[in-house]
Motif scaffolding. Structure first.
Motif, mmCIF file in Angstrom:
data_model
loop_
_atom_site.group_PDB
_atom_site.id
_atom_site.type_symbol
_atom_site.label_atom_id
_atom_site.label_comp_id
_atom_site.label_asym_id
_atom_site.label_seq_id
_atom_site.Cartn_x
_atom_site.Cartn_y
_atom_site.Cartn_z
ATOM 1 N N GLU A 72 -22.047 61.890 9.073
ATOM 2 C CA GLU A 72 -23.213 62.722 8.791
ATOM 3 C C GLU A 72 -24.488 61.882 8.702
ATOM 4 O OE1 GLU A 72 -22.848 65.441 5.633
ATOM 5 O OE2 GLU A 72 -20.762 65.983 6.116
ATOM 6 N N LEU A 73 -24.355 60.669 8.234
ATOM 7 C CA LEU A 73 -25.508 59.762 8.156
ATOM 8 C C LEU A 73 -25.982 59.369 9.562
ATOM 9 C CD1 LEU A 73 -27.491 58.014 6.579
ATOM 10 C CD2 LEU A 73 -25.710 56.244 6.459
ATOM 11 N N LYS B 190 -27.773 58.504 2.905
ATOM 12 C CA LYS B 190 -27.290 57.136 2.716
ATOM 13 C C LYS B 190 -26.759 56.943 1.286
ATOM 14 C CE LYS B 190 -28.725 52.310 3.156
ATOM 15 N NZ LYS B 190 -29.839 51.387 3.427
ATOM 16 N N ILE B 191 -27.439 57.550 0.322
ATOM 17 C CA ILE B 191 -26.986 57.450 -1.076
ATOM 18 C C ILE B 191 -25.626 58.138 -1.247
ATOM 19 C CG2 ILE B 191 -27.517 58.129 -3.454
ATOM 20 C CD1 ILE B 191 -30.476 57.887 -2.718
ATOM 21 N N LEU B 192 -25.497 59.283 -0.606
ATOM 22 C CA LEU B 192 -24.241 60.025 -0.711
ATOM 23 C C LEU B 192 -23.101 59.284 -0.026
ATOM 24 C CD1 LEU B 192 -25.526 63.669 -0.057
ATOM 25 C CD2 LEU B 192 -24.983 62.572 -2.266
ATOM 26 N N VAL B 193 -23.382 58.617 1.058
ATOM 27 C CA VAL B 193 -22.331 57.849 1.739
ATOM 28 C C VAL B 193 -21.911 56.668 0.892
ATOM 29 C CG1 VAL B 193 -21.852 56.380 3.744
ATOM 30 C CG2 VAL B 193 -22.988 58.580 4.052
ATOM 31 N N ASN C 30 -19.463 57.646 -1.496
ATOM 32 C CA ASN C 30 -18.287 58.223 -0.835
ATOM 33 C C ASN C 30 -18.190 59.733 -1.050
ATOM 34 O OD1 ASN C 30 -17.344 55.770 0.205
ATOM 35 N ND2 ASN C 30 -16.400 55.269 -1.784
ATOM 36 N N ILE C 31 -19.381 60.368 -1.139
ATOM 37 C CA ILE C 31 -19.390 61.826 -1.308
ATOM 38 C C ILE C 31 -19.271 62.513 0.039
ATOM 39 C CG2 ILE C 31 -20.769 63.801 -2.124
ATOM 40 C CD1 ILE C 31 -21.914 61.926 -4.261
#
Length: 392
Positions: free
Chosen positions: A152-153, A140-143, A146-147
């Motif tokens: 994928e989440l 969730k942090i990566l989404v 916008n990484i």
């Protein structure tokens, strides 16, 4: 040898004739008077004196008894729910036990292993679910930065849902394992007495085998059957009393003794029994001393009030095949044979509703009379007729 013949002269005949005629007349008159007196005497002899009784309607209370089956207020078969060996028996036959008291202990090693296995699977599912939750938080942090793509989440969240469902499945398996383990300890379902114990320590039992029976005899039920006519009479009386019929019922034990506690009629079966046309009633009796046991027999006795009936002394009746007869008198005191159908016996009397007030019947000495003869009735006092009834 010559015989001598007496000669009667005309003068002698003339002399004796009036005297002979007079004697004949006297004899004829005497015979007539004698015959007249004899006929009158015979007629008086035909009118024999016979005791009679004049019937009057009355109301009586009669006992009615029915054969009954005695059953415990609660009777339960205690059966094994799982297969195993009987490791221990905690009670003895005939012992009084309390609710939830342990009765038997079956072998539980297999079920202990099932519980341990279910616990392990639950812990594994919980760990996998925790790892899936952490993975969701990380992605969730990566989404948000916008990484990585949101897809994928979503995939990680699906894996977390699968892990959480695995936890629910493991919990259900653990619950079932614990239930199976609990079945190895057999407990009393309620307060009662232990019946026969067919299996001994070390015996192998399978699911469904009877371990013992538990009976609660703090109160007992007595079931007895009545005919359809008696059922209708009971319901009619109940409706007349606006649905309330507080009638005490007695119990006669198999040895003839009357049980000290009275019972109460509670309910009845829903349908008549096919073949017999009877229906069962249930009476509840208290049993504080545990005198009565499940499966015993006896008789229930209740009182029934009969109104406007006639009591016919049995000595006044005679039977021919299946019919009962009495001699009844008409207005001219002539005897007539009449049949009637007794409702039941009551002491030394037959109960009947086939007569009318004022009917007179021959009370005793029925061997002396026959149909059609005229008698001289001797009215028997009512107190003498029903003296045995008063004494009983």
């Amino acid at each position: 040898m010559t015989s001598k013949v007496s000669k009667v002269t005309f003068g002698d005949f003339h002399y004796w004739l009036p005297k002979v005629l007079t004697a004949i007349a006297i004899i004829a008159v005497s015979s007539f008077i004698s015959c007249s007196s004899g006929n009158g005497k015979n007629q008086n002899q035909l009118l024999i004196e016979v005791p009679i009784v004049e019937l009057k309607p009355m109301s009586i209370t009669v006992p009615k008894t029915y054969v009954c089956d005695i059953q415990a207020v609660q009777f339960v078969e205690v059966r094994a729910k799982v297969e195993g060996f009987v490791n221990r028996i905690y009670v003895d036959e005939g012992q009084f036990v309390k609710k939830d008291q342990t009765l038997f202990q079956l072998s539980s090693n297999e079920f202990n292993e099932m519980v341990n296995s279910a616990n392990a699977k639950l812990r594994q599912a919980q760990a996998e679910a925790k790892a899936a939750s952490l993975e969701v938080e990380r992605l969730k942090i990566l989404v948000d930065k916008n990484i990585i793509s949101p897809s994928e989440l979503e995939l990680a969240r699906s894996k977390r849902a699968v892990a959480e469902s695995a936890i629910a499945e493991a919990e259900a398996m653990l619950k079932n394992a614990k239930i199976g383990l609990s079945y190895t300890t057999v407990k009393a379902p309620f307060d009662g007495f232990v019946d026969r114990i067919p299996f001994k320590t070390g015996s192998l039992v399978t699911a469904g085998d009877l371990l013992t029976n538990i009976t609660d005899i703090s109160e007992i039920f007595a079931y007895y059957k009545v005919t359809e006519n008696e059922y209708l009479q009971y319901m009619r009386t109940r409706l007349e009393n606006e649905g309330v019929l507080d009638q005490e019922v007695s119990l006669i034990l198999s040895n003839g003794e009357v049980y000290e506690h009275k019972g109460k009629l509670e309910t009845m079966e829903a349908d008549f029994e096919r073949g017999t046309g009877s229906i069962a009633f249930r009476v509840r009796f208290p049993n504080p001393d545990q005198l009565l046991k499940h499966g015993a027999t006896g008789k229930v006795q209740m009182e029934e009030e009969l109104k406007d009936i006639f009591l016919i002394p049995q000595k006044s009746t005679f039977e021919i095949q299946d019919y009962t007869y009495v001699y009844i008198l008409d207005k001219d005191n002539k005897v007539k044979v009449r049949s009637f159908k007794p409702l039941q016996r009551f002491g030394l009397f037959y109960v009947s509703d086939s007569f009318e007030q004022g009917d007179r019947i021959v009370y005793e000495g029925i061997q002396q009379v026959k149909d059609g003869i005229q008698i001289a009735p001797e009215l028997k006092p009512e107190k003498d007729v029903y003296d045995t009834l008063v004494k009983s």
